[in-house]
Design an enzyme around this catalytic site. Sequence first.
Site, PDB file in Angstrom:
ATOM      1  N   LEU A 188       0.844  -1.192   0.000  1.00 30.75           N
ATOM      2  CA  LEU A 188       0.000   0.000   0.000  1.00 30.75           C
ATOM      3  C   LEU A 188       0.884   1.248   0.000  1.00 30.75           C
ATOM      4  O   LEU A 188       2.082   1.166  -0.236  1.00 30.75           O
ATOM      5  CB  LEU A 188      -0.933  -0.035   1.213  1.00 30.75           C
ATOM      6  CG  LEU A 188      -1.996  -1.153   1.204  1.00 30.75           C
ATOM      7  CD1 LEU A 188      -2.659  -1.277   2.572  1.00 30.75           C
ATOM      8  CD2 LEU A 188      -3.036  -0.899   0.124  1.00 30.75           C
ATOM      9  N   TYR A 239       1.987   2.727   8.088  1.00 28.28           N
ATOM     10  CA  TYR A 239       1.504   2.638   6.709  1.00 28.28           C
ATOM     11  C   TYR A 239       2.182   1.470   6.009  1.00 28.28           C
ATOM     12  O   TYR A 239       3.280   1.051   6.362  1.00 28.28           O
ATOM     13  CB  TYR A 239       1.649   3.948   5.942  1.00 28.28           C
ATOM     14  CG  TYR A 239       3.008   4.601   5.867  1.00 28.28           C
ATOM     15  CD1 TYR A 239       4.045   4.055   5.122  1.00 28.28           C
ATOM     16  CD2 TYR A 239       3.234   5.824   6.496  1.00 28.28           C
ATOM     17  CE1 TYR A 239       5.265   4.676   5.018  1.00 28.28           C
ATOM     18  CE2 TYR A 239       4.453   6.471   6.410  1.00 28.28           C
ATOM     19  CZ  TYR A 239       5.466   5.892   5.668  1.00 28.28           C
ATOM     20  OH  TYR A 239       6.676   6.526   5.566  1.00 28.28           O
ATOM     21  N   CYS A 240       1.474   0.896   5.038  1.00 25.56           N
ATOM     22  CA  CYS A 240       1.910  -0.294   4.314  1.00 25.56           C
ATOM     23  C   CYS A 240       2.392  -1.385   5.273  1.00 25.56           C
ATOM     24  O   CYS A 240       3.526  -1.860   5.179  1.00 25.56           O
ATOM     25  CB  CYS A 240       3.008   0.059   3.309  1.00 25.56           C
ATOM     26  SG  CYS A 240       3.296  -1.235   2.064  1.00 25.56           S
ATOM     27  N   PRO A 241       1.537  -1.788   6.230  1.00 27.80           N
ATOM     28  CA  PRO A 241       1.961  -2.801   7.202  1.00 27.80           C
ATOM     29  C   PRO A 241       2.168  -4.160   6.558  1.00 27.80           C
ATOM     30  O   PRO A 241       1.500  -4.527   5.596  1.00 27.80           O
ATOM     31  CB  PRO A 241       0.782  -2.836   8.191  1.00 27.80           C
ATOM     32  CG  PRO A 241      -0.403  -2.417   7.371  1.00 27.80           C
ATOM     33  CD  PRO A 241       0.127  -1.396   6.397  1.00 27.80           C
ATOM     34  N   LYS A 279       8.317   1.557  13.525  1.00 23.85           N
ATOM     35  CA  LYS A 279       8.727   1.117  12.192  1.00 23.85           C
ATOM     36  C   LYS A 279       9.564   2.179  11.472  1.00 23.85           C
ATOM     37  O   LYS A 279       9.224   3.355  11.466  1.00 23.85           O
ATOM     38  CB  LYS A 279       7.474   0.794  11.366  1.00 23.85           C
ATOM     39  CG  LYS A 279       7.741   0.367   9.928  1.00 23.85           C
ATOM     40  CD  LYS A 279       6.434  -0.021   9.254  1.00 23.85           C
ATOM     41  CE  LYS A 279       6.598  -0.298   7.772  1.00 23.85           C
ATOM     42  NZ  LYS A 279       5.318  -0.703   7.142  1.00 23.85           N
TER      43      LYS A 279
END
Length: 280
Positions: free
Chosen positions: A93, A147-149, A160
């Site tokens: 994502l 975001y974008c896990p 992260k």
Amino acid sequence: MSNFKRLIKGSTLRYIDQTDSKSFDFAMASFAIDDALSISVGNTESPPTVRLWVHEKTVVLGIADAKLPNMREAVAWLQQQGYRTVVRNSGGLAVVLDSGVLNISLILPDNQRLGIHEGYEMMVDFIQEIFSDLTSEIKAFEVKGSYCPGEYDLSIGGKKFAGISQRRVKHGVAVQIYLCVEGDGIKRAELIEEFYKIGTLGEKGRFDYPTIQPKTMASLTQLLDNQLTIDDVKDRIKHALKQLNSSIQIDGWSEQEEMTYQKRLEQMVDRNEKALGDLS
């Protein structure tokens, strides 16, 4: 021996540095380059390749992001904030790229010995290796609220700083990572948080888009209390490669790679026109 050392040690390596974002700032081209290199490496026309790249103010979207209920308004908002947008050809994502984010692609032949998890673990090993003198606390697990896990998020103390994706093209594999080296991880996350707020309008949509919690993200300079720069990390990468006793090859494109790149770039442009229309 780590996955990275086992897969790379003794090999001739090709090293491509495209971190000068002022002369190379077109993210669609970046993904097309990795495809061209993957095909070249897979066909044994090129040795395994390490490629570094940086882009100014770009949000790279996943295919699912282009299907947000209010996608046009969300993408237009990003562009109003001064960010370019591109839909990538690998999974995942939305992620933020800027001058403080270093992207690394490790490109290897897919000789049926490199499984998907092994590819991810190779990159995890590599990142742990290059920062081993600064920390032993780099962990790989999904950081909820980032975001974008993904399963191979990299974090220190639960915050992260990097995410890994993988792209397989014909007989080549590109394992790609973005490293938030400098800057403010929370501000980057706030940008994506607002993007999803606009894009979903409170609707669930066809996909389970992440609920961003900005405090789950940080840069390495913030996490290590060390003023690392992109150039510092590049030096660490070079040192790690030299420690493997590998021959480093630095050269330009072959004629075949240029042809493949142009074809793949056309495909990326077409993908983005279909996904984003006049916003591409």
